[in-house]
Design a protein around this motif. Structure first.
Motif: not given
Lengths: 134, 134
Positions: A70-96
């Motif tokens: 990733x760094x080789x291709x895009x260079x260093x910098x902002x990579x990802x944002x992480x969101x804390x959720x109350x129930x990850x399985x439910x959130x994944x089901x909701x997103x799918x």
């Protein structure tokens, strides 16, 4: 319905954590709390708390890791944002159900937390991590 | 010594705010609080609060804006991170003293806030905004 609780962290791809600390620690006055090796991701992470969130400085530990490429291709910098959720399985089901593509349809568990990445093609090219404390 | 108080927002470059809301609002369940036109930046911003921070969806309003060119070159995605500080002038002085390059050595004032950007060449290629509520 599962809920997003907060921005858990912002991850920044860096070639070298100590170099990155010249800005984040020495100049801005923030403090590195600790570093962690993540062999499964071939990376090392430096944690810099800011209020109840964090900047994570993520350094590749091998040249064949996804992050090194990733760094080789895009260079260093902002990579990802992480969101804390109350129930990850439910959130994944909701997103799918909404047609969102997941990189991880089943969360990965590490001590004290479950994590899953959403595919950038469903987020406007932003790599988004979901995170639940357990 | 000036202090970083929190991550005020994460800005995401988007071609179109309404399209971006399909993920941030409809799928994740977050809410757009309001949009704001920023003619000086030739952009429009959609504010999506998350706990005491925010995701800002930033859309160019002309094809010749810096943001439009950024999207053309790098694609949409994570654009900058904004750190709220207690004293922006003191923070800028402190950064300059440490040899950090500022895009804005004097903060810009908009209603209720002062802002200044740090040059990515001093931050490991991360565009960092400083922000003070006034």
């Amino acid at each position: 319905m599962a809920k997003v609780l907060k921005i858990n962290h912002i991850a920044i791809a860096v070639p070298e954590i100590n170099e990155a600390l010249v800005f984040w620690q020495d100049a801005l006055g923030l403090k590195l709390s600790h570093t962690e090796d993540v062999p499964s991701q071939k990376s090392k992470v430096g944690f810099v708390p800011i209020s109840d969130s964090e900047v994570e400085l993520v350094q590749p530990t091998t040249s064949d890791s996804g992050l090194a490429k990733y760094i080789e291709k895009r260079g260093p910098g902002l990579h990802h944002i992480c969101l804390e959720v109350d129930n990850i399985e439910e959130m994944i089901a909701q997103l799918l159900e909404k047609g969102i593509h997941m990189i991880d349809e089943t969360p990965n568990t590490l001590e004290g937390r479950k994590m899953a990445f959403i595919h950038p093609k469903s987020t406007g090219s932003v790599l988004v991590e979901l995170y639940q404390l357990i």
